[in-house]
Design an enzyme around this catalytic site. Structure first.
Site, PDB file in Angstrom:
ATOM      1  N   HIS A  16     -48.376  30.884   6.574  1.00 16.35           N
ATOM      2  CA  HIS A  16     -49.073  29.891   5.761  1.00 16.35           C
ATOM      3  C   HIS A  16     -50.581  30.039   5.905  1.00 16.35           C
ATOM      4  O   HIS A  16     -51.088  30.793   6.741  1.00 16.35           O
ATOM      5  CB  HIS A  16     -48.619  28.452   6.092  1.00 16.35           C
ATOM      6  CG  HIS A  16     -49.147  27.888   7.365  1.00 16.35           C
ATOM      7  ND1 HIS A  16     -49.035  26.557   7.694  1.00 16.35           N
ATOM      8  CD2 HIS A  16     -49.786  28.461   8.414  1.00 16.35           C
ATOM      9  CE1 HIS A  16     -49.594  26.341   8.869  1.00 16.35           C
ATOM     10  NE2 HIS A  16     -50.044  27.473   9.331  1.00 16.35           N
ATOM     11  N   CYS A  35     -56.592  28.490  11.067  1.00 18.39           N
ATOM     12  CA  CYS A  35     -55.486  28.253  10.131  1.00 18.39           C
ATOM     13  C   CYS A  35     -55.932  28.433   8.677  1.00 18.39           C
ATOM     14  O   CYS A  35     -55.107  28.404   7.767  1.00 18.39           O
ATOM     15  CB  CYS A  35     -54.882  26.865  10.347  1.00 18.39           C
ATOM     16  SG  CYS A  35     -53.746  26.839  11.739  1.00 18.39           S
ATOM     17  N   HIS A  41     -51.246  33.533   8.338  1.00 15.84           N
ATOM     18  CA  HIS A  41     -50.779  33.775   9.706  1.00 15.84           C
ATOM     19  C   HIS A  41     -49.418  33.116   9.813  1.00 15.84           C
ATOM     20  O   HIS A  41     -49.041  32.300   8.959  1.00 15.84           O
ATOM     21  CB  HIS A  41     -51.760  33.190  10.727  1.00 15.84           C
ATOM     22  CG  HIS A  41     -51.880  31.708  10.629  1.00 15.84           C
ATOM     23  ND1 HIS A  41     -52.706  31.097   9.721  1.00 15.84           N
ATOM     24  CD2 HIS A  41     -51.255  30.708  11.278  1.00 15.84           C
ATOM     25  CE1 HIS A  41     -52.587  29.774   9.837  1.00 15.84           C
ATOM     26  NE2 HIS A  41     -51.700  29.527  10.770  1.00 15.84           N
ATOM     27  N   HIS A  43     -45.991  31.264  11.950  1.00 16.85           N
ATOM     28  CA  HIS A  43     -45.528  30.384  13.021  1.00 16.85           C
ATOM     29  C   HIS A  43     -44.028  30.550  13.186  1.00 16.85           C
ATOM     30  O   HIS A  43     -43.313  30.809  12.208  1.00 16.85           O
ATOM     31  CB  HIS A  43     -45.811  28.919  12.698  1.00 16.85           C
ATOM     32  CG  HIS A  43     -47.254  28.552  12.754  1.00 16.85           C
ATOM     33  ND1 HIS A  43     -47.934  28.316  13.928  1.00 16.85           N
ATOM     34  CD2 HIS A  43     -48.167  28.383  11.766  1.00 16.85           C
ATOM     35  CE1 HIS A  43     -49.189  28.009  13.664  1.00 16.85           C
ATOM     36  NE2 HIS A  43     -49.360  28.044  12.346  1.00 16.85           N
ATOM     37  N   ASP A  81     -37.408  30.374   5.423  1.00 14.09           N
ATOM     38  CA  ASP A  81     -37.422  31.374   6.496  1.00 14.09           C
ATOM     39  C   ASP A  81     -37.901  32.731   5.980  1.00 14.09           C
ATOM     40  O   ASP A  81     -37.437  33.195   4.928  1.00 14.09           O
ATOM     41  CB  ASP A  81     -36.020  31.512   7.101  1.00 14.09           C
ATOM     42  CG  ASP A  81     -36.006  32.400   8.334  1.00 14.09           C
ATOM     43  OD1 ASP A  81     -37.007  32.399   9.078  1.00 14.09           O
ATOM     44  OD2 ASP A  81     -34.995  33.094   8.542  1.00 14.09           O
ATOM     45  N   HIS A  82     -38.822  33.339   6.721  1.00 20.20           N
ATOM     46  CA  HIS A  82     -39.411  34.639   6.354  1.00 20.20           C
ATOM     47  C   HIS A  82     -40.085  34.594   4.986  1.00 20.20           C
ATOM     48  O   HIS A  82     -40.067  35.579   4.238  1.00 20.20           O
ATOM     49  CB  HIS A  82     -38.366  35.767   6.437  1.00 20.20           C
ATOM     50  CG  HIS A  82     -38.065  36.170   7.841  1.00 20.20           C
ATOM     51  ND1 HIS A  82     -37.366  35.361   8.710  1.00 20.20           N
ATOM     52  CD2 HIS A  82     -38.409  37.264   8.546  1.00 20.20           C
ATOM     53  CE1 HIS A  82     -37.285  35.966   9.880  1.00 20.20           C
ATOM     54  NE2 HIS A  82     -37.907  37.115   9.822  1.00 20.20           N
ATOM     55  N   GLU A 126     -44.530  23.233  15.503  1.00 13.38           N
ATOM     56  CA  GLU A 126     -45.285  24.368  14.969  1.00 13.38           C
ATOM     57  C   GLU A 126     -45.647  25.325  16.102  1.00 13.38           C
ATOM     58  O   GLU A 126     -45.728  26.538  15.903  1.00 13.38           O
ATOM     59  CB  GLU A 126     -46.540  23.878  14.255  1.00 13.38           C
ATOM     60  CG  GLU A 126     -47.207  24.964  13.430  1.00 13.38           C
ATOM     61  CD  GLU A 126     -48.258  24.407  12.513  1.00 13.38           C
ATOM     62  OE1 GLU A 126     -48.068  24.461  11.285  1.00 13.38           O
ATOM     63  OE2 GLU A 126     -49.271  23.876  13.018  1.00 13.38           O
TER      64      GLU A 126
HETATM   65 NI    NI Z   1     -51.007  27.632  11.188  1.00 14.20          NI
END
Ligand code: NI
Length: 137
Positions: A16, A35, A41, A43, A81-82, A126
């Site tokens: 995200h 962020c 990047h 998580h 997911d992914h 997170e």
């Molecule tokens: Ni982040």
């Protein structure tokens, strides 16, 4: 009669970027820091889905754990997911994909799938040190 909570723990990985398009680059950088990295990047999200209700006396279940697991897989994990949340999902095209907003979106996806009398709480980690709960009361 007391209610019982059943919790299903799941996991997904997503990329995200936190960004407010109405702000300058400087303000985005100042508020969101790393962020806001333009190239995204990732998580490793840990998700806890808590369903609360009165046990059905005929089954002894609040909800069948397999039904809950399949529901989360189909509605949440297959969707996020992914994935790059900003680019690959409808939900976060215009909504900033903070942990708070992801938890709210997951709640809004799952709540209509459950029997009306069941309560739902979402906990989303997170990082190992940061999690959010939705709704909070
Ligand atoms: Ni982040």
């Amino acid at each position: 009669m007391n209610k019982t909570a059943i919790v299903r723990c799941e996991h997904f990985n997503s990329a995200h970027r936190l960004h407010n398009p109405h702000w300058s680059e400087e303000k985005n950088q100042k508020i969101f820091g790393k962020c806001n990295n333009p190239n995204y990047h990732g998580h490793n999200y840990d998700l806890e889905v808590k369903v609360i209700g009165i046990c059905d006396p005929s089954t002894g279940y609040v909800i069948d754990a397999k039904v809950l697991s399949d529901l989360i897989k189909e509605k949440v994990l297959d969707r996020f997911d992914h994935k790059n949340l900003n680019l690959d999902t409808e939900e976060f095209k215009t909504l900033n994909p903070t942990a708070e907003n992801i938890a709210m979106v997951i709640y809004n996806i799952l709540k209509p799938e459950l029997d009306n009398e069941l309560d739902l709480k979402i906990k989303l980690y997170e990082t190992a040190r940061n999690y959010v709960e939705y709704p909070h009361s």
